[in-house]
Design a protein around this motif. Structure first.
Motif, mmCIF file in Angstrom:
data_model
loop_
_atom_site.group_PDB
_atom_site.id
_atom_site.type_symbol
_atom_site.label_atom_id
_atom_site.label_comp_id
_atom_site.label_asym_id
_atom_site.label_seq_id
_atom_site.Cartn_x
_atom_site.Cartn_y
_atom_site.Cartn_z
ATOM 1 N N PHE A 267 0.834 -1.203 0.000
ATOM 2 C CA PHE A 267 0.000 0.000 0.000
ATOM 3 C C PHE A 267 0.866 1.251 0.000
ATOM 4 C CE2 PHE A 267 0.822 -1.116 4.394
ATOM 5 C CZ PHE A 267 1.013 0.086 5.044
ATOM 6 N N GLU B 252 -4.577 14.888 6.492
ATOM 7 C CA GLU B 252 -4.132 13.717 7.259
ATOM 8 C C GLU B 252 -3.582 12.667 6.294
ATOM 9 O OE1 GLU B 252 -7.399 11.691 9.151
ATOM 10 O OE2 GLU B 252 -8.643 11.790 7.358
ATOM 11 N N LEU C 279 -3.722 3.511 1.368
ATOM 12 C CA LEU C 279 -4.515 2.993 0.245
ATOM 13 C C LEU C 279 -3.715 1.906 -0.453
ATOM 14 C CD1 LEU C 279 -5.708 6.459 -1.152
ATOM 15 C CD2 LEU C 279 -7.155 4.792 0.052
ATOM 16 N N VAL D 245 -10.555 4.079 -4.504
ATOM 17 C CA VAL D 245 -10.865 4.737 -3.231
ATOM 18 C C VAL D 245 -12.370 4.788 -2.990
ATOM 19 C CG1 VAL D 245 -10.567 6.867 -1.900
ATOM 20 C CG2 VAL D 245 -8.827 6.183 -3.566
ATOM 21 N N GLY E 43 -15.282 9.017 4.473
ATOM 22 C CA GLY E 43 -15.162 10.115 5.425
ATOM 23 C C GLY E 43 -14.565 11.324 4.716
ATOM 24 N N VAL F 106 -15.238 -2.494 -0.854
ATOM 25 C CA VAL F 106 -13.999 -2.039 -1.492
ATOM 26 C C VAL F 106 -12.851 -3.045 -1.260
ATOM 27 C CG1 VAL F 106 -12.968 -0.634 0.337
ATOM 28 C CG2 VAL F 106 -12.740 0.090 -2.052
ATOM 29 N N ILE G 292 -8.994 -4.273 -3.045
ATOM 30 C CA ILE G 292 -7.751 -4.522 -2.305
ATOM 31 C C ILE G 292 -7.269 -5.957 -2.571
ATOM 32 C CG2 ILE G 292 -6.746 -4.594 0.033
ATOM 33 C CD1 ILE G 292 -8.732 -2.394 0.826
ATOM 34 N N ASN H 276 -7.439 -3.577 8.167
ATOM 35 C CA ASN H 276 -7.625 -2.146 7.905
ATOM 36 C C ASN H 276 -7.457 -1.333 9.183
ATOM 37 O OD1 ASN H 276 -9.864 -3.380 8.960
ATOM 38 N ND2 ASN H 276 -11.348 -2.232 7.762
ATOM 39 N N PRO I 258 0.181 -5.741 5.842
ATOM 40 C CA PRO I 258 -1.161 -5.783 6.442
ATOM 41 C C PRO I 258 -1.809 -7.165 6.459
ATOM 42 C CG PRO I 258 -1.284 -4.833 4.229
ATOM 43 C CD PRO I 258 0.174 -5.026 4.537
ATOM 44 N N ASN J 117 -10.599 0.649 15.763
ATOM 45 C CA ASN J 117 -10.961 1.396 14.554
ATOM 46 C C ASN J 117 -12.030 2.456 14.810
ATOM 47 O OD1 ASN J 117 -9.084 0.083 13.078
ATOM 48 N ND2 ASN J 117 -10.495 -1.017 11.740
HETATM 49 P P1 FAD Z 1 -12.795 8.921 8.360
HETATM 50 O O1 FAD Z 1 -14.173 9.420 8.577
HETATM 51 O O2 FAD Z 1 -11.655 9.694 8.922
HETATM 52 O O3 FAD Z 1 -12.704 7.433 8.908
HETATM 53 C C1 FAD Z 1 -13.661 6.445 8.560
HETATM 54 C C2 FAD Z 1 -13.110 5.103 9.066
HETATM 55 O O4 FAD Z 1 -11.948 4.788 8.279
HETATM 56 C C3 FAD Z 1 -12.612 5.165 10.507
HETATM 57 O O5 FAD Z 1 -13.636 4.902 11.433
HETATM 58 C C4 FAD Z 1 -11.491 4.182 10.530
HETATM 59 O O6 FAD Z 1 -11.982 2.882 10.732
HETATM 60 C C5 FAD Z 1 -10.920 4.282 9.113
HETATM 61 N N1 FAD Z 1 -9.770 5.210 9.078
HETATM 62 C C6 FAD Z 1 -9.770 6.538 9.329
HETATM 63 N N2 FAD Z 1 -8.523 7.049 9.271
HETATM 64 C C7 FAD Z 1 -7.718 6.007 8.956
HETATM 65 C C8 FAD Z 1 -6.317 5.874 8.778
HETATM 66 N N3 FAD Z 1 -5.476 6.914 8.898
HETATM 67 N N4 FAD Z 1 -5.818 4.645 8.495
HETATM 68 C C9 FAD Z 1 -6.646 3.574 8.365
HETATM 69 N N5 FAD Z 1 -7.980 3.633 8.522
HETATM 70 C C10 FAD Z 1 -8.514 4.830 8.820
HETATM 71 N N6 FAD Z 1 -9.689 2.279 1.486
HETATM 72 C C11 FAD Z 1 -9.994 2.360 0.168
HETATM 73 O O7 FAD Z 1 -11.002 2.956 -0.196
HETATM 74 N N7 FAD Z 1 -9.179 1.794 -0.794
HETATM 75 C C12 FAD Z 1 -8.050 1.124 -0.482
HETATM 76 O O8 FAD Z 1 -7.346 0.642 -1.371
HETATM 77 C C13 FAD Z 1 -7.709 1.015 0.908
HETATM 78 N N8 FAD Z 1 -6.582 0.365 1.274
HETATM 79 C C14 FAD Z 1 -6.244 0.317 2.590
HETATM 80 C C15 FAD Z 1 -5.064 -0.333 2.944
HETATM 81 C C16 FAD Z 1 -4.684 -0.421 4.268
HETATM 82 C C17 FAD Z 1 -3.384 -1.109 4.618
HETATM 83 C C18 FAD Z 1 -5.508 0.144 5.284
HETATM 84 C C19 FAD Z 1 -5.093 0.048 6.709
HETATM 85 C C20 FAD Z 1 -6.694 0.795 4.939
HETATM 86 C C21 FAD Z 1 -7.070 0.895 3.604
HETATM 87 N N9 FAD Z 1 -8.232 1.568 3.211
HETATM 88 C C22 FAD Z 1 -8.563 1.626 1.872
HETATM 89 C C23 FAD Z 1 -9.104 2.251 4.183
HETATM 90 C C24 FAD Z 1 -8.846 3.766 4.162
HETATM 91 O O9 FAD Z 1 -7.512 4.042 4.578
HETATM 92 C C25 FAD Z 1 -9.845 4.494 5.079
HETATM 93 O O10 FAD Z 1 -11.144 4.304 4.579
HETATM 94 C C26 FAD Z 1 -9.534 5.991 5.141
HETATM 95 O O11 FAD Z 1 -8.366 6.222 5.869
HETATM 96 C C27 FAD Z 1 -10.705 6.750 5.759
HETATM 97 O O12 FAD Z 1 -10.353 8.122 5.842
HETATM 98 P P2 FAD Z 1 -11.468 9.250 5.840
HETATM 99 O O13 FAD Z 1 -10.892 10.493 6.368
HETATM 100 O O14 FAD Z 1 -12.126 9.327 4.516
HETATM 101 O O15 FAD Z 1 -12.600 8.678 6.798
#
Ligand code: FAD
Ligand code: FES
Ligand code: MG
Length: 303
Positions: free
Chosen positions: A33, A43, A47, A63, A67, A108, A112, A212, A241, A257
């Motif tokens: 990722f 922030e 991904l 994506v 949020g 989604v 992944i 995640n 991961p 989470n």
């Molecule tokens: P927010 O409203 O801030 O958060 C919504 C939820 O997303 C939270 O409750 C929490 O569970 C999760 N989240 C929030 N911040 C983070 C963070 N910094 N790191 C991890 N999770 C978080 N999503 C995709 O759509 N496509 C992908 O390919 C994808 N790959 C990922 C790979 C990995 C290794 C991980 C850990 C997560 C991946 N995600 C992916 C999830 C994605 O990172 C979160 O949906 C995103 O960070 C949410 O941010 P936001 O501000 O939009 O939502």
């Protein structure tokens, strides 16, 4: 700065980006990722690298807008750019010839799982893919998966496409009728991955999940992505991961989470109140001719 060359919606709230990132494209492997930061006050979010083209110097990210940051990213178009993109991070998937590999993608999670499913096929496995979505329009990457899957089963919650039910149903049937399964890879919501782990545990089928967890730096320094396992504490960004599903404590993961749920909801409300200001912030950060592009980090941080 990482220019966006292509951007298109695959489904409501789910967008595919092709981004210029030549070094990441050269080095990335299935299962890895990147951490993306859209603008200087943005922030960091992880991904998965869904695809990459080392000749063109591009990577593909898919994506889902859940949020503030993902919805903001999904407003970006070809011609825009993201400010920072770090990777490839995490351990690559353990791709080798297992025999029959069942790949399960929920929501989604399908995007992944796709690069690893493809790599498993290229390694000579028989690949069965089970895709779950709430409804027909949210079914992702069907043509791409048909190309690599020996069998593809689609399941929707409302029965609008494929069979009605959840991804556990076809897995359960396969296990009950004694179909050969050498490895299960499940990627999706925490409770879905937990249900798969419980389904395969009694028969001891090797099961891998991609966690995640909340991530910040993605390099093992901040501790944000801490995961409780039967073998002790692990860090999803450097030890994963992907993990053995049968050692993960999913209840702790689900609880962790939700740690920032209240602030995340507030941030989303503020973004919804003025999405144009947010997108302008990205476009300003990513324009080299803007004066603030020359400012030091300290100057930016002091504002
Ligand atoms: P927010 O409203 O801030 O958060 C919504 C939820 O997303 C939270 O409750 C929490 O569970 C999760 N989240 C929030 N911040 C983070 C963070 N910094 N790191 C991890 N999770 C978080 N999503 C995709 O759509 N496509 C992908 O390919 C994808 N790959 C990922 C790979 C990995 C290794 C991980 C850990 C997560 C991946 N995600 C992916 C999830 C994605 O990172 C979160 O949906 C995103 O960070 C949410 O941010 P936001 O501000 O939009 O939502
Ligand atoms: Fe900081 Fe894993 S994201 S330790
Ligand atoms: Mg967020």
């Amino acid at each position: 700065m990482f220019p966006i060359l292509e951007a298109e919606f695959l489904a409501p709230e789910i967008k595919r980006f092709v981004i210029e990132a030549p070094r990441v494209a050269r080095k990335r492997e299935a299962g890895q990722f990147v951490i993306v930061r859209l603008h200087e006050r943005g922030e960091r979010i992880p991904l998965t690298i869904a695809d990459g083209d080392p000749d063109r110097g591009t990577i593909t990210l898919i994506v889902q807008g859940v949020g503030k940051t993902t919805r903001l990213m999904n407003m970006l178009e070809a011609g825009d750019a993201v400010l920072d993109l770090v990777g490839p991070l995490g351990k690559p998937s353990d791709v080798r010839k297992y025999g029959t590999v069942v790949v399960i993608g929920g929501g989604v999670g399908t995007a992944i799982a796709w690069p690893t499913a493809r790599a498993m096929k290229e390694a000579g496995n028989r690949v069965v893919v089970i895709v779950g979505a709430r409804t027909k329009e949210l079914v992702l990457l069907e043509p791409e998966l048909r190309e690599i899957a020996d069998e593809l089963e689609i399941v929707t919650d409302d029965g609008s496409y494929g069979r009605k039910g959840v991804v556990i149903d076809p897995l359960c049937e396969r296990i009950l009728r004694g179909s050969r399964i050498d490895l299960v890879l499940a990627i999706g919501p925490v409770r879905m991955m937990q249900a798969v782990a419980e389904m395969t545990r009694p028969s001891g089928i090797r099961t891998i999940v991609s966690l995640n967890s909340l991530m910040v730096d993605g390099t093992g320094m901040c501790g944000g992505c801490r995961v409780a396992t039967k073998e002790g504490t692990r860090f999803a960004c450097v030890d994963g991961p992907e993990f053995d599903a049968h050692i993960v404590d999913f209840d702790v993961l689900a609880r962790r989470n939700r740690t920032y749920a209240v602030s995340e909801a507030k941030a989303l409300d503020a973004f919804r109140a003025d999405p144009i200001a947010a997108i302008e912030c990205v476009r300003r950060s990513c324009r080299l001719d803007e004066p603030q592009a020359d400012e030091s980090l300290a100057e930016v941080a002091s504002r």
